[in-house]
Design a protein around this motif. Structure first.
Motif: not given
Ligand code: ADP
Ligand code: ZN
Ligand code: MG
Length: 486
Positions: A16, A14, A185, A193, A148
């Motif tokens: 950032r 995931q 991330s 994550q 999300r």
């Protein structure tokens, strides 16, 4: 028959970024449910997605760090399936023309370095999150949060080249370090994550064919991946040993109970009906973009560990620990500059990392209290033997909680490290006068007696003398006597 495992990992990272993959909604955790949504990420009719350049930049950084080939023109595709946490009923992902192809992650395990070959890295969007079932009055309800949905993800797929559960754990640890190092991330598996599905099959040891694989999902910690794979490899070996056949299946691993459960078998395998997303143009990454991403890469962790070992003369193990995080490597290099590299590494690895662990501090907190210059000044005194071992540890502990130079700390606590010859010589002479027996023994060749004499001087100094300095002075004084007495 002896079997060996064949494992391939599919990892989701995931990113950032500030906004989502195809819209301007913020990527933000802990926001009120369904507050970070818009017509695009909710898939309302007429909404048009547009690709987040920062997310592609992050993908390029990861791909280039891993030596992947970057496709000049990659394609976003729709992966169609119904699931309540996916508002559009399709996920935008990449299919037959992914952004990054090939590449490898270098891995050190038990002193052996291996390159783990990658198949691809592609960019996609995350789904929402469902919570179920919960009790609401008399009814059981499920709830869904779309905050999300649309958050940028990278999917990284390895070739089926991993052999051991422990190797998979090392792979994920190295991948987590890399995504943090590249600042793309937070890579925390417990927070989702970094996620991992593991594909595993077994085959007779030493053979080269592939067995039927199963896929483990729901692995939410590195330890869980290792344990889940270990359980599944044992299960498959048991099935074959009993004369059975492995059925292709997707399994859920429950780490708390070390249990595997079948989620779906082959009959229900999905047909995702992939097709190019007609709302998105091909993703074009020209040479200028690709090369500017390459130029922005920091020195990579494995290269830095090799350089640190070489330049500061520390063992590979130390270098690996110190290069586990970029800010730690930065701090170490600042502390070791012009100092004894191994001494600096010893103090950081044993004392500092212990304090960070005990207090749960990030390195930034430490650096605020003990900037590199302060630690260098401390190390210089230790190297010059001006601080005896136990006192050095005490001073180090004071440095963590109090301001001031080493001398100020000693003064504040009423401790004086007596290391100068002028301070110590009178004590040394006094001890020699008061202990004629041991002195004669020493001069007669019983050198072990020196330890006793050092102890006597330490006592007279109230524990504030530097033992090494006392020892050297005693030896000099006694050598003088041996000559004059002979
Ligand atoms: P699928 O079409 O089922 O998604 P892929 O070929 O895309 O399978 O591979 C998914 C993952 O499974 C990859 O990481 C790949 O390396 C791994 N894999 C493929 N075949 C096997 C196998 N026989 N045993 C173990 N892992 C495998
Ligand atoms: Zn949105
Ligand atoms: Mg696949």
């Amino acid at each position: 028959m002896a079997y060996e495992a064949v494992i391939g990992l599919e990892c989701h990272i995931q990113l950032r970024t500030r906004s989502k993959m195809f819209c301007d909604c913020p990527v933000e955790f802990g926001a009120a449910p369904n507050s970070n949504v818009c017509p695009v990420c909710l898939g309302l009719p007429g909404a048009l997605p547009k690709t987040n350049r920062a997310a592609i930049d992050a993908a390029l950084r990861l791909g280039l760090a891993l030596g992947c080939a970057v496709r000049a023109e990659s394609v976003f595709a729709r992966k169609n399936y119904f699931y309540p946490d996916m508002p559009k009923n399709y996920q935008i992902t990449q299919y037959d023309r992914p952004l990054c192809v090939g590449g490898a992650l270098p891995l050190s395990l038990d002193g052996v370095t291996r390159e783990i070959a990658l198949t691809r890295i592609h960019a996609e969007e995350d789904t929402g999150k469902s919570f179920h079932p919960e009790r609401h009055g008399d009814r059981r309800v499920s709830r869904v949060d779309f905050n999300r949905a649309g958050v940028p993800l990278l999917e990284l797929v390895t070739e089926p080249v991993l052999r051991e559960p422990a190797e998979c754990a090392a792979f994920l640890t190295a991948l987590r370090r890399l995504v943090r190092w590249l600042d793309i991330s937070d890579g925390d598996m417990e927070k989702g994550q970094l996620r991992c599905d593991a594909n595993v099959s077994i085959r007779p040891a030493g053979s080269s064919g592939f067995g039927v694989k199963t896929e483990l999902k729901n692995l939410n910690s590195i330890k869980g991946v290792e344990k889940g794979l270990t359980a599944e490899i044992a299960r498959q070996a048991g099935v074959l040993a009993a004369g059975g056949r492995i059925e292709q299946a997707t399994l859920l691993y429950d780490a708390d109970h070390d249990r595997l459960a079948v989620m779906r078998s082959k009959e229900y395998a999905h047909d995702y009906r992939y097709f190019p997303d007609p709302d998105l143009p091909a993703l074009e990454v020209d040479e200028a973009w690709r090369e500017s991403a390459r130029a922005a890469l920091p020195e990579l962790p494995w290269a830095r560990a090799a350089r640190v070992a070489e330049r500061y003369g520390v063992p590979a193990y130390d270098a690996a620990v110190l290069c586990d995080q970029r800010d730690l490597a930065d701090y170490y290099e600042e502390c070791a500059a012009g100092a004894d590299g191994k001494l600096a590494s010893n103090w950081l690895m044993t004392e500092m990392l212990r304090v960070l662990k005990e207090r749960g501090w990030p390195l930034a907190e430490w650096r605020g209290r003990v900037p590199a210059g302060r630690l260098r000044a401390f190390l210089a005194k230790v190297a010059a033997k001006e601080l005896p071992g136990p006192l050095a540890k005490q001073v180090f502990a004071w440095m963590v909680d109090e301001p001031g130079a080493v001398e100020e700390l000693l003064a504040r606590h009423g401790v004086r490290a007596q290391g100068s010859a002028d301070e110590l010589r009178p004590l040394v002479r006094q001890v020699i006068e008061e202990n004629p027996g041991p002195v004669t023994q020493y001069l007669g060749g019983r050198t072990a007696t020196l330890g006793f004499l050092v102890g006597q001087v330490m006592k007279k100094s109230g524990g504030q003398a530097v033992p090494q300095a006392v020892k050297e002075l005693l030896e000099a004084e006694l050598a003088g006597r041996a000559i004059s007495g002979s």
